[in-house]
Design a protein around this motif. Structure first.
Motif, PDB file in Angstrom:
ATOM      1  N   UNK A 171     -51.672 -45.347 -36.274  1.00 43.08           N
ATOM      2  CA  UNK A 171     -52.103 -44.013 -35.868  1.00 43.08           C
ATOM      3  C   UNK A 171     -51.764 -42.959 -36.913  1.00 43.08           C
ATOM      4  N   UNK A 172     -50.611 -43.138 -37.568  1.00 39.68           N
ATOM      5  CA  UNK A 172     -50.112 -42.127 -38.510  1.00 39.68           C
ATOM      6  C   UNK A 172     -49.336 -42.862 -39.608  1.00 39.68           C
ATOM      7  N   UNK A 173     -49.871 -42.961 -40.808  1.00 36.01           N
ATOM      8  CA  UNK A 173     -49.264 -43.837 -41.829  1.00 36.01           C
ATOM      9  C   UNK A 173     -47.946 -43.340 -42.404  1.00 36.01           C
ATOM     10  N   UNK A 174     -47.615 -42.078 -42.217  1.00 37.35           N
ATOM     11  CA  UNK A 174     -46.410 -41.503 -42.832  1.00 37.35           C
ATOM     12  C   UNK A 174     -45.197 -41.752 -41.934  1.00 37.35           C
ATOM     13  N   UNK A 175     -44.758 -43.029 -41.858  1.00 32.42           N
ATOM     14  CA  UNK A 175     -43.727 -43.471 -40.934  1.00 32.42           C
ATOM     15  C   UNK A 175     -42.504 -43.945 -41.715  1.00 32.42           C
ATOM     16  N   UNK A 176     -41.304 -43.596 -41.190  1.00 37.28           N
ATOM     17  CA  UNK A 176     -40.039 -44.048 -41.779  1.00 37.28           C
ATOM     18  C   UNK A 176     -39.148 -44.541 -40.649  1.00 37.28           C
ATOM     19  N   UNK A 177     -38.579 -45.732 -40.819  1.00 42.52           N
ATOM     20  CA  UNK A 177     -37.805 -46.371 -39.754  1.00 42.52           C
ATOM     21  C   UNK A 177     -36.354 -46.565 -40.178  1.00 42.52           C
ATOM     22  N   UNK A 178     -35.420 -46.092 -39.330  1.00 35.68           N
ATOM     23  CA  UNK A 178     -33.986 -46.331 -39.510  1.00 35.68           C
ATOM     24  C   UNK A 178     -33.449 -46.856 -38.185  1.00 35.68           C
ATOM     25  N   UNK A 179     -32.861 -48.053 -38.194  1.00 31.68           N
ATOM     26  CA  UNK A 179     -32.240 -48.578 -36.980  1.00 31.68           C
ATOM     27  C   UNK A 179     -30.755 -48.812 -37.221  1.00 31.68           C
ATOM     28  N   UNK A 180     -29.978 -48.785 -36.125  1.00 32.97           N
ATOM     29  CA  UNK A 180     -28.529 -48.904 -36.201  1.00 32.97           C
ATOM     30  C   UNK A 180     -28.073 -49.962 -35.191  1.00 32.97           C
ATOM     31  N   UNK A 181     -27.565 -51.089 -35.709  1.00 35.94           N
ATOM     32  CA  UNK A 181     -27.109 -52.156 -34.829  1.00 35.94           C
ATOM     33  C   UNK A 181     -28.211 -52.776 -34.010  1.00 35.94           C
TER      34      UNK A 181
END
Length: 328
Positions: free
Chosen positions: A194-204
């Motif tokens: 839907x929106x290509x400007x995506x950044x993912x940060x996950x914790x544990x």
């Protein structure tokens, strides 16, 4: 939750740069998203109050049968950005691990058939949690090509992304702690359509998908996804069966040395799983007085402290207080 004796969320936010688009891991971006992931455990009122205090001016809250999160918009420094964060679970550790280990299901693959027949699998519990709040909007490109088109169904994350973010230069940062990180992973993958400007940060985050799907998600997000692991946190080591794995890229925080590069710096997964069993035995033998180290390392507070230690190294004038959180 905040209490009179605990520090506020986003303490010292004035001294920490806002999240930025980057093909590299950014400590200041991780700090903001870890704070959002911690805040996601709180009440709706406290979420709104704390987000407004640090400059967010739009808030959309999602709550469906235990799956909860929020999407908030911030004016930034001339460049608006959005943060989408999901809460983990407040169940006890045994329930968490049981849920993670026993459930499994196919992933509805949007790139092929809606329910693909290929070898793409995701954890059934995470997939169900994702589907509960994903919503019914079609991708922006399809909407633009048709005079009138929509899926009929409950509104959710996809609808807000389509209506408030698509077609605009607004980077979307997706985050979550624990099971919230698993939901965030599936959200980021689908939101990229839907929106290509995506950044993912996950914790544990636990392992979410099998190897073929991990490769596909990694290719879609390219150098814009980071999974943070703190010490001997047990949750990122499970489920150990069914070919479950992580997506790239690993950011590991050693309790002594701080952030280090490379999976070789981590203790072997099997060793940590064995340590969990030892922790459990000692936990019950001491009548629950000795807290399991492998599960204590999973607390979002530990992740925030690890990120802040790195920020303090580069900016020694910055003073921070250790966050107090009961979220697991």
């Amino acid at each position: 939750m905040n209490t009179p004796s605990s520090p506020p969320y986003f303490a010292n936010f004035e001294n920490i740069a806002l999240p930025t688009k980057s093909g590299n891991y950014e400590p200041h971006t991780a700090w903001w998203l870890a704070q959002c992931s911690w805040l996601a455990y709180d009440s709706k009122l406290n979420i709104a109050t704390n987000l407004q205090r640090v400059g967010f001016d739009r808030l959309y809250y999602f709550d469906m049968r235990g799956t909860q999160g929020f999407l908030a918009l911030h004016p930034g420094n001339g460049q608006r950005f959005a943060a989408l964060a999901f809460r983990g679970t407040e169940k006890n550790y045994i329930d968490i691990l049981t849920d993670i280990i026993i459930l499994r299901n196919k992933l509805p693959d949007l790139a092929d058939k809606e329910y693909g027949e290929g070898p793409l699998f995701a954890h059934a519990g995470f997939l169900q949690a994702f589907q509960l709040i994903w919503g019914s909007a079609l991708p922006h490109a399809i909407q633009n090509q048709m005079d009138e088109s929509e899926w009929v169904g409950p509104r959710g994350v996809s609808d807000v992304i389509h209506e408030k973010i698509c077609g605009q230069e607004i980077p979307l940062f997706v985050a979550g702690h624990s099971l919230g990180g698993a939901i965030a992973t599936l959200m980021a993958y689908h939101a990229a359509t839907y929106h290509p400007d995506i950044y993912l940060y996950t914790f544990g985050s636990p392992r979410v998908v099998n190897h073929p799907l991990s490769q596909k998600i990694t290719a879609v997000l390219r150098d814009r996804s980071y999974r943070c692991v703190h010490g001997d946190d047990i949750v990122p080591r499970v489920p150990p069966l069914f070919n479950y794995t992580h997506i790239d890229q690993l950011v590991y925080f050693d309790p002594v040395r701080g952030r280090v590069s490379g999976k070789r710096q981590m203790r072997n997964d099997l060793v940590v799983i064995l340590l969990l069993h030892l922790d459990a035995i000692l936990f019950f033998l001491t009548l629950r007085l000795r807290k399991p180290k492998t599960t204590l390392a999973h607390a979002i507070a530990g992740y925030i402290q690890a990120i802040e230690r790195e920020l303090l190294t580069s900016r020694p004038h910055l003073t921070t207080k250790p966050p107090q959180s009961t979220a697991v």
